[in-house]
Design an enzyme around this catalytic site. Sequence first.
Site, PDB file in Angstrom:
ATOM      1  N   GLY A  16       0.656   5.586   0.698  1.00  0.00           N
ATOM      2  CA  GLY A  16      -0.646   6.815   1.332  1.00  0.00           C
ATOM      3  C   GLY A  16       0.602   8.282   1.306  1.00  0.00           C
ATOM      4  N   GLY A  17       0.002   9.001   1.489  1.00  0.00           N
ATOM      5  CA  GLY A  17      -0.232  10.585   0.983  1.00  0.00           C
ATOM      6  C   GLY A  17       1.988  10.343   1.814  1.00  0.00           C
ATOM      7  CG  MET A  18       2.068  11.647   5.826  1.00  0.00           C
ATOM      8  SD  MET A  18       1.599  11.532   7.432  1.00  0.00           S
ATOM      9  CE  MET A  18       3.002  12.234   8.183  1.00  0.00           C
ATOM     10  CG  ASP A  61      -5.831  11.818   9.594  1.00  0.00           C
ATOM     11  OD1 ASP A  61      -6.803  12.588   9.120  1.00  0.00           O
ATOM     12  OD2 ASP A  61      -5.028  11.028   8.892  1.00  0.00           O
ATOM     13  CE  LYS A  81       1.829   3.092   7.637  1.00  0.00           C
ATOM     14  NZ  LYS A  81       0.044   3.785   7.928  1.00  0.00           N
ATOM     15  N   GLY A 112       1.073  -0.937   0.053  1.00  0.00           N
ATOM     16  CA  GLY A 112       0.111   0.439   0.049  1.00  0.00           C
ATOM     17  C   GLY A 112       0.789   1.138   0.511  1.00  0.00           C
TER      18      GLY A 112
END
Length: 747
Positions: free
Chosen positions: A21-23, A135, A41, A19
């Site tokens: 994501g933005g960060m 968030d 991550k 996956g």
Amino acid sequence: MLKPGMMLGDRYEIIELVGSGGMSDVHKAKDHKLNRYVAVKILKNEFSDDRNFVSKFRVEAQSAAGLAHPNIVNVYDVGEDDGIYYIVMEFVEGITLKEYIMNNGRLSAEQALDFSLQIASGIEVAHQNHTIHRDIKPQNIIVSRNGTLKVTDFGIARAATSNTVASNAMGSVHYVSPEQARGGYSDEKSDIYSLGITMYEMVTGRVPFEGDNNVTVALMHIQGEMIPPREYYPDIPASFEKVILKCTQKKPERRYLTASALIADLRRVATNPNGDFVVLGGNTAVNAPTVMMSEAELNTIKESAAQRSYEEEPEDPYMDDYEEEPAPERSAASAGTTERERRAAASAAAGRKASFRPEPASTMDDDFDPDDDDYNYDYDDEEEEEEEISDDIDDDVDPKLQKIVMIGGIIAAVIIAMFIMLFVGKAAGWFKFGNGTTKDTEEENQSIEMTVSVVGLKIEEAEKALMSADIPYEVEHVNDDAIATDIVISQSYEKGAMIPAGTKVKITVSSGKEEIDVPNVVGYEVTQAETILEDDYGFHVTHGYEYSDEVEKDRVISQDPVSTQKVAKGSTIKIIVSNGPEIKETEVPDLRGKTQQEAEAMLTNAKLKLGGTSEEYSATVPAGQVITQSTSYGTKVTEGSSVDITISKGPEPTSETPKTYSANFSGSITVTADSTNSYNVQVNYVVGDTIKLITSGTLSASSPINIPAGSNVSGLSAQGALQVLYNGSTVKPEDVNQSINVEVAEE
């Protein structure tokens, strides 16, 4: 981009990208230390290069690692490897709640209630541990294959709120609380608001606010009117709708104050879907009137909001530039308005100003007319209508806001009066301070305003900002375990404060972590070395491995940094551990069908040794050839290993086949040295009636008779006896020495 097979922290083997994501990017990995799969991550470069963000990110991720609950994705580890910053988390096979809703559409009330309880349970544990997510959204909730929901990204979400978050983060703005959209303080009730929006999406299949851009959506959260879920789908239980509406109140104090209180009502919904037990505090935003805005006001909001980052304390863009409508001229009949009526009119104007809600640009009324009756109050209405309007306004306007406005008005009046007195007194010469005070001296005695905030900047950037603002300062360096070197930690005067004359602003700058001596662990057993470095000194340990003929296996060969150096607390120390002597492997050859000599030569070429040999009868393998070997051919074994073989004896004899024998002879016959006799000698081997001649000759002192080794007779039907004749007699003379050996074996 990490590639499969790469190792992080000498422990986590990257398997595949699962996956992005933005960060960060998320990879599936294998934890070789605990032999389990994990999710790793990896922070993207734009965040990894921000040292201030990374420092906060580490602290928050370590805090999140303390959370343990079935509905939270557990954080196992956080680290850095050659500039790559990563979090190691529980690996959950499943999809996000956002994907689940997209695939399945709106959820049934029963399933949405079950999912809501699971999410709230995870948030409850986090809040009890003083951790706020900030968030909460379907993208940060994973639906596992067994139906369990897990909230993820606790550490990374909190760290992100302390860093600049661009206003185009469309994934989050649909779920952001009003106080977060304003850039204000957020707490547990902000998570509850975001969960309420998530529940809204679960039961309706849509988010409550949509817009062309982030600014529009954020403003809708602040002032927009939410359509109740049951207007879309009447089958939603009324009590469940009330829970959602209470979670999404504009004012935090009107929401559930804790996740525990929310869970209690959700459980009541499960047992009594039509019950009337949810208490909504005050008037909801659903009933508040909408105030239309001019094009200029809308542009002001857009420009201000587009420049704002969520962590800053922004000004209210649509209140600062708002001008109250001029009151319409009164008729003669209303000229005698009472003081009570004037207060009611003032409250009505304040109510309109405080409670307006901007509409998206696409829905603005271009034909807005300030003289339209829909946008103005009639000040000539009957007294009872004025009282009704005043009561409605009092319900909508926050009492705290009224109190603040009243106190502010009093303070403003006092300040204005003081300025008037000072101006008049100075003009009249009432005030004289000292003798001969020059303008320069007055300026020197004046305080100055702290116009900049340099916290979080590098010292070079901070000094430039201070010098540009003409602010005197001094720098103090201190060690700090969380903040990177050369980053400003604090300033003695906050932005907006007044600095007394002759005072310097103290700027505290991080010198990084305190440096300590590195202990010497060379020669230590690896677990002892880890204990010393990690437990006693607080270092992080990574490993390398090498073969060594000198250092015993599992002991430390070397370390980096070495023991003569000083490094910061928490630094990484790499130790090289011995694997012992290098062990080389070779492949076992196929020895079948080879003679013993051939097999031994092949093993030698393969750097192996011939072990034991044995014999067996074989009907298929000729005698003298290898039937089997102890280690299968093609097997990898350590060089120098031994391989046993079995040699064929040929077909096993049957009872009808007569046995045959062979006899091997060796030895000699001599005469004593002083003898003068000589003899005709004949050596025979007698089997039954068969006489086999071995050797013959004349024997004397100077002529001995020798039987060379290897002399044999084969094909004998039975075992026989040795016969020696001296001049035809079997009697051995006294002066003759006879030494003959006979070995008989079955063929």
